[in-house]
Design an enzyme around this catalytic site. Structure first.
Site, PDB file in Angstrom:
ATOM      1  N   ASP A  67       0.813  -1.214   0.000  1.00 41.99           N
ATOM      2  CA  ASP A  67       0.000   0.000   0.000  1.00 41.99           C
ATOM      3  C   ASP A  67       0.850   1.269   0.000  1.00 41.99           C
ATOM      4  OD1 ASP A  67       0.622  -1.068   2.584  1.00 41.99           O
ATOM      5  OD2 ASP A  67      -0.734   0.356   3.527  1.00 41.99           O
ATOM      6  N   HIS A 141       8.593  -0.800  12.667  1.00 39.34           N
ATOM      7  CA  HIS A 141       7.570  -1.511  11.900  1.00 39.34           C
ATOM      8  C   HIS A 141       8.107  -2.920  11.633  1.00 39.34           C
ATOM      9  CE1 HIS A 141       3.861  -1.452   9.699  1.00 39.34           C
ATOM     10  NE2 HIS A 141       4.420  -1.724   8.535  1.00 39.34           N
TER      11      HIS A 141
END
Length: 301
Positions: A67, A141
């Site tokens: 994304d 992350h």
């Protein structure tokens, strides 16, 4: 006239919706364009937003989840198709170099533009121009991720009333600016500091030092708020922020204009993100991003 504004191309997180495209953000800065995290469909969103491949001078990818990067292939091919005459620099995590190469050469096309790859592998300045300094900071992350911060150099604002009091006018004003002193009058006597404007782009991450460093003193902060506060455990598990966490960062950093984006498809009411940001104590200007909106940098104080 110089233009400094953010063109929002997409605001969804992992799954696009009927109303939210995958990520994509174009920062227009005095005739230069920095495209951040072009997700799938970015090329079409650019058309809808009225911006072109010629507007892009840098592509900045925070990390290689789809994304945030699947649109790289289409954008690079469009840059070549339109024969963009200036070099386009691409920044991305060095650990994902193989993904960038696959995206850059996903299909056959004729290379007619210059794409300069400058991978990021550590914190610090990655580009310095007369107009701004661009730096990267590591985020937290599941895959390696970097946020970006653009800082304009500080300057001086001339004060007409003080210039007049010292009898300085016309070409002498420029001479004083260049030399720092004229007939015993110092530049500091007739001017004041004009702080450079600051912009930061923070995507998929948990709270970490990099988030706070990037946000510090920003005029405009674009930051993910994938989850609402009641789902904080999910945010931590998947390496994301909640609306309240993102707003808390902005509050503590003295951000002037906060843009929340990257919303999970599980939520349908954007007003809740705004309420939770205000509940966290952020009192500055706040935008809950929508596809195709334009957000100008705040005017200087």
């Amino acid at each position: 006239m110089s233009v400094r504004e953010l063109v929002v191309l997409g605001t969804a997180s992992q799954v696009p919706t009927r109303h939210r495209n995958h990520n994509g953000y174009l920062l227009l800065w005095d005739g230069e364009g920095l495209l951040f995290d072009p997700g799938e469909g970015t090329q079409r969103q650019m058309l809808r937003a009225g911006v072109a491949a010629h507007d892009i001078h840098r592509i900045c990818v925070t990390h290689f989840h789809g994304d945030h990067s699947l649109g790289v292939a289409g954008v690079i091919q469009r840059i070549n198709l339109d024969q963009v005459p200036h070099p386009v620099t691409a920044h991305y995590p060095a650990s994902g170099g193989r993904f960038f190469k696959r995206l850059r050469y996903a299909t056959a096309y004729r290379e007619r533009a210059e794409i300069v790859e400058v991978p990021v592998d550590t914190d610090g300045v990655i580009a310095a121009t007369r107009a701004y300094t661009l730096e990267a900071r590591r985020l937290s992350h599941p895959v390696e991720s970097f946020g970006y911060r653009l800082t304009e150099p500080d300057g001086r604002r001339m004060l007409p009333e003080k210039l007049a009091a010292h009898g300085i006018k016309g070409p002498d004003v420029g001479l004083l600016q260049r030399t720092g002193e004229l007939r015993g009058v110092r530049l500091d006597d007739v001017s004041e500091l004009r702080r450079g404007q600051r912009f930061a782009f923070v995507m998929d991450t948990r709270l970490c030092d990099g988030v706070h460093t990037l946000a510090e003193g920003c005029d405009l902060l674009v930051i993910e708020s994938t989850f609402l506060d009641q789902d904080e455990s999910l945010a931590v598990e998947h390496g994301h922020l909640t609306a309240g966490q993102a707003a808390g960062v902005a509050r503590d950093a003295g951000v002037r204009h906060l843009v929340l984006t990257h919303f999970s498809q599980r939520y349908h009411d954007p007003a809740v993100f705004e309420q939770q940001a205000r509940d966290a104590g952020f009192t500055g200007e706040l935008t809950i991003a929508r596809d195709l909106v334009r957000v100008p940098l705040p005017k200087r104080p």
